[in-house]
Design an enzyme around this catalytic site. Structure first.
Site, PDB file in Angstrom:
ATOM      1  N   ASN A  23      19.030  14.903 -47.885  1.00  0.00           N
ATOM      2  CA  ASN A  23      18.474  16.231 -48.153  1.00  0.00           C
ATOM      3  C   ASN A  23      17.313  16.592 -47.250  1.00  0.00           C
ATOM      4  O   ASN A  23      16.770  17.693 -47.362  1.00  0.00           O
ATOM      5  CB  ASN A  23      18.104  16.364 -49.633  1.00  0.00           C
ATOM      6  CG  ASN A  23      19.357  16.359 -50.495  1.00  0.00           C
ATOM      7  OD1 ASN A  23      20.474  16.507 -49.982  1.00  0.00           O
ATOM      8  ND2 ASN A  23      19.190  16.150 -51.785  1.00  0.00           N
ATOM      9  N   CYS A 116      29.405  25.007 -57.339  1.00  0.00           N
ATOM     10  CA  CYS A 116      29.897  23.650 -57.106  1.00  0.00           C
ATOM     11  C   CYS A 116      29.977  22.997 -58.489  1.00  0.00           C
ATOM     12  O   CYS A 116      29.574  23.599 -59.485  1.00  0.00           O
ATOM     13  CB  CYS A 116      28.939  22.919 -56.173  1.00  0.00           C
ATOM     14  SG  CYS A 116      27.432  22.493 -56.999  1.00  0.00           S
ATOM     15  N   ASP A 305      18.546  14.679 -59.336  1.00  0.00           N
ATOM     16  CA  ASP A 305      19.581  13.929 -58.614  1.00  0.00           C
ATOM     17  C   ASP A 305      19.719  12.489 -59.107  1.00  0.00           C
ATOM     18  O   ASP A 305      20.735  11.854 -58.843  1.00  0.00           O
ATOM     19  CB  ASP A 305      19.276  13.911 -57.101  1.00  0.00           C
ATOM     20  CG  ASP A 305      19.449  15.287 -56.501  1.00  0.00           C
ATOM     21  OD1 ASP A 305      19.011  15.487 -55.355  1.00  0.00           O
ATOM     22  OD2 ASP A 305      19.995  16.171 -57.184  1.00  0.00           O
TER      23      ASP A 305
HETATM   24  C1  EPZ Z   1      18.586  20.886 -53.308  1.00  0.00           C
HETATM   25  O1  EPZ Z   1      19.570  21.795 -53.746  1.00  0.00           O
HETATM   26  C2  EPZ Z   1      19.302  19.568 -53.090  1.00  0.00           C
HETATM   27  N1  EPZ Z   1      20.327  19.728 -52.066  1.00  0.00           N
HETATM   28  C3  EPZ Z   1      19.957  19.113 -54.403  1.00  0.00           C
HETATM   29  O2  EPZ Z   1      20.551  17.827 -54.166  1.00  0.00           O
HETATM   30  C4  EPZ Z   1      18.863  18.962 -55.455  1.00  0.00           C
HETATM   31  O3  EPZ Z   1      19.443  18.595 -56.689  1.00  0.00           O
HETATM   32  C5  EPZ Z   1      18.114  20.291 -55.609  1.00  0.00           C
HETATM   33  O4  EPZ Z   1      17.584  20.698 -54.328  1.00  0.00           O
HETATM   34  C6  EPZ Z   1      16.958  20.195 -56.594  1.00  0.00           C
HETATM   35  O5  EPZ Z   1      16.067  19.198 -56.168  1.00  0.00           O
HETATM   36  C7  EPZ Z   1      19.969  19.696 -50.756  1.00  0.00           C
HETATM   37  O6  EPZ Z   1      18.799  19.603 -50.420  1.00  0.00           O
HETATM   38  C8  EPZ Z   1      21.072  19.792 -49.750  1.00  0.00           C
HETATM   39  P1  EPZ Z   1      17.387  24.510 -55.710  1.00  0.00           P
HETATM   40  P2  EPZ Z   1      19.217  23.387 -53.845  1.00  0.00           P
HETATM   41  O7  EPZ Z   1      17.509  25.726 -54.890  1.00  0.00           O
HETATM   42  O8  EPZ Z   1      18.317  23.768 -52.736  1.00  0.00           O
HETATM   43  C9  EPZ Z   1      18.353  27.760 -59.036  1.00  0.00           C
HETATM   44  C10 EPZ Z   1      22.251  16.208 -54.200  1.00  0.00           C
HETATM   45  O9  EPZ Z   1      22.859  15.649 -55.126  1.00  0.00           O
HETATM   46  N2  EPZ Z   1      18.361  28.734 -57.923  1.00  0.00           N
HETATM   47  O10 EPZ Z   1      16.044  23.830 -55.842  1.00  0.00           O
HETATM   48  O11 EPZ Z   1      20.487  24.124 -54.017  1.00  0.00           O
HETATM   49  C11 EPZ Z   1      19.585  26.867 -58.986  1.00  0.00           C
HETATM   50  O12 EPZ Z   1      20.668  27.493 -59.638  1.00  0.00           O
HETATM   51  C12 EPZ Z   1      21.984  17.706 -54.286  1.00  0.00           C
HETATM   52  O13 EPZ Z   1      21.809  15.629 -53.176  1.00  0.00           O
HETATM   53  C13 EPZ Z   1      18.466  30.102 -58.231  1.00  0.00           C
HETATM   54  O14 EPZ Z   1      18.553  30.497 -59.410  1.00  0.00           O
HETATM   55  O15 EPZ Z   1      18.416  23.413 -55.225  1.00  0.00           O
HETATM   56  C14 EPZ Z   1      19.129  25.643 -59.720  1.00  0.00           C
HETATM   57  O16 EPZ Z   1      19.230  25.881 -61.112  1.00  0.00           O
HETATM   58  C15 EPZ Z   1      22.532  18.331 -55.553  1.00  0.00           C
HETATM   59  N3  EPZ Z   1      18.476  30.994 -57.212  1.00  0.00           N
HETATM   60  C16 EPZ Z   1      17.641  25.535 -59.357  1.00  0.00           C
HETATM   61  O17 EPZ Z   1      17.262  26.825 -58.867  1.00  0.00           O
HETATM   62  C17 EPZ Z   1      18.380  30.600 -55.908  1.00  0.00           C
HETATM   63  O18 EPZ Z   1      18.382  31.477 -55.015  1.00  0.00           O
HETATM   64  C18 EPZ Z   1      17.339  24.481 -58.305  1.00  0.00           C
HETATM   65  O19 EPZ Z   1      17.993  24.846 -57.148  1.00  0.00           O
HETATM   66  C19 EPZ Z   1      18.288  29.230 -55.620  1.00  0.00           C
HETATM   67  C20 EPZ Z   1      18.272  28.307 -56.634  1.00  0.00           C
END
Ligand code: EPZ
Length: 416
Positions: A23, A116, A305
């Site tokens: 990540n 996903c 995670d």
């Molecule tokens: C990153 O995903 C990581 N992926 C995820 O790891 C990790 O679980 C996550 O951050 C939280 O730490 C990568 O870095 C490639 P978020 P990301 O935006 O950026 C909501 C793994 O297993 N949200 O912090 O997609 C979303 O729905 C993966 O390695 C909105 O509502 O996570 C979620 O509930 C899985 N609107 C929460 O925020 C948005 O525009 C956290 O999402 C964006 C996000």
């Protein structure tokens, strides 16, 4: 689909050198397109998600060369600013290219990344922030079409400390005119790594790791050489694999200071830990203790995670543990599979009540997503009998050579 076959009951003991962080390397590889030059990325893990990101770079016209764990990206031949639907659907984290491509080309076209297995994964926070930086965004026919006459710095406040949104804003802001502040920014160590990489390219990004990040726009960026941070989630997964079997393990190439919440829980469960600058030594008891409540939170809270691999620990611990998943709405798919192995887990909405059992039995189980798959590996290592885990490709998205590392630590494991 490939399968892992594991005969449980062996202690997982020995030494593992932990891979570079998935990540961190994914946004950093995306950020290379912002320099019209050559970037050398070291400690780059060999993962399916990295391969897919390399493919995106090549489809954009960049050349990507890998030698061992060093990836060299030459972006001087970049001629496209679009990411096609199949790649976006295959790997939703490609949305992180948006800010990087806009910075370089002042336009970008990507398809909606879609959800996903662990949740809807909306990108509303990304798009709202980019519009505030002067990006015109048209969402039509499943595509996001972005153009930016001029990128203008601004004061962005995130409703939620989204990791991806924070990264996209950083990438869009580094070459914008003026200064950008991001408040309620994500504080994950991977954000710090991205900021350090951008600064090595000539950017001026400050405050990473805190909840306010400041970016002073610069004219242009140049190529750079950078070493990716260790993967804290993979490190904690191997600690869990050893802990559930009562083993003794030494992890090298880790940053213990990035793992506070996870190490605290492992200590509560009864392992003995000794941490040095870049290594962790762990000795596990015969049987772990339950943890009253584990709540997943944005960093520095307990990482979502690692929720599923640690649920496998709780499944065999003495006592009852409660997991509350606050980040993603569908991250308990491993529960059905652990139940097939004899675990006693009751899910109510975002909570899972785990009553520890003395023994899990080997069974045929299916990995539904990356970290849920890792939790099945952890459980299988301690189960009585043979477990077959299908969907190993999902696990290989984030874990480099998982069967080799576990084999070297005494596991009876093979891949078919
Ligand atoms: C990153 O995903 C990581 N992926 C995820 O790891 C990790 O679980 C996550 O951050 C939280 O730490 C990568 O870095 C490639 P978020 P990301 O935006 O950026 C909501 C793994 O297993 N949200 O912090 O997609 C979303 O729905 C993966 O390695 C909105 O509502 O996570 C979620 O509930 C899985 N609107 C929460 O925020 C948005 O525009 C956290 O999402 C964006 C996000």
């Amino acid at each position: 689909m490939g399968r892992l076959i594991i005969d449980g009951g062996e202690k997982i003991s020995g030494e593992i050198c932990v891979q570079g962080a998935k990540n961190a390397v994914l946004p950093i590889l995306a950020a290379t397109v912002m320099a019209d030059g050559v970037c050398v990325i070291k400690n780059c893990p060999a993962l399916r998600d990295v391969d897919k990101t390399d493919l995106v770079l090549e489809r954009l016209g960049c050349t990507v060369k890998r030698e061992g764990n060093v990836v060299t990206v030459d972006t001087r031949g970049m001629y496209d600013c679009r990411i096609c639907e199949d790649l976006m659907r295959e790997m939703r984290s490609s949305i992180i290219f948006l800010g990087a491509i806009i910075s370089r080309c002042k336009k970008a076209v990507v398809s909606m990344p879609g959800g996903c297995p662990i949740g809807l994964r909306p990108i509303d926070l990304h798009l709202k922030a980019l519009r505030e930086l002067g990006v015109d965004i048209q969402e039509e026919h499943g595509y996001i079409k972005c153009t930016a006459e001029k990128l203008q710095g601004g004061n962005i406040h995130l409703d939620f400390p989204s990791v991806g949104a924070t990264e996209n804003i950083m990438l869009t802001a580094v070459c914008a005119e003026g200064t950008t502040t991001i408040s309620n920014a994500a504080r994950e160590p991977e954000i710090v790594d991205l900021g350090n990489f951008l600064n090595s390219m000539g950017a001026r990004v400050y405050g990473m790791g805190g909840s306010v990040i400041t970016v002073h726009g610069v004219e242009k960026l140049h190529g750079a050489e950078y070493t990716i941070m260790p993967d804290r989630i993979v490190a904690a997964t191997y600690l869990a694999a050893s802990a559930i079997t009562g083993g003794e393990i030494c992890l090298k190439n880790v940053n213990p200071q990035d793992m506070g919440a996870m190490l605290h829980v492992l200590g509560e469960m009864g392992v003995k830990l000794r941490c040095e600058a870049d290594r962790i030594m762990q000795t596990a008891p015969k049987r772990l203790k339950s943890v009253h409540t584990i709540r997943t939170m944005p960093y520095p809270g307990f990482p979502t995670d690692i929720q599923s691999p640690f649920m496998s620990l709780a499944a065999m611990a003495r006592g009852t543990s409660v997991f509350i998943e606050n980040i993603f709405e569908n991250r308990f798919q491993h529960v059905d599979e652990l139940t097939r192995m004899g675990a006693d887990i009751k899910v109510e909405g975002r909570s899972a009540v785990v009553r520890g059992v003395k023994e899990l039995q080997g069974a045929n189980v299916v990995a539904r997503e990356l970290r849920g798959g890792a939790s099945l590996v952890v459980a299988a290592l301690a189960a009585n009998g043979t477990t077959t885990i299908s969907g190993v490709e999902l696990i290989e998205r984030g874990y480099e050579n998982i069967e080799k590392h576990l084999l070297n630590c005494g596991a009876k494991i093979r891949r078919e």
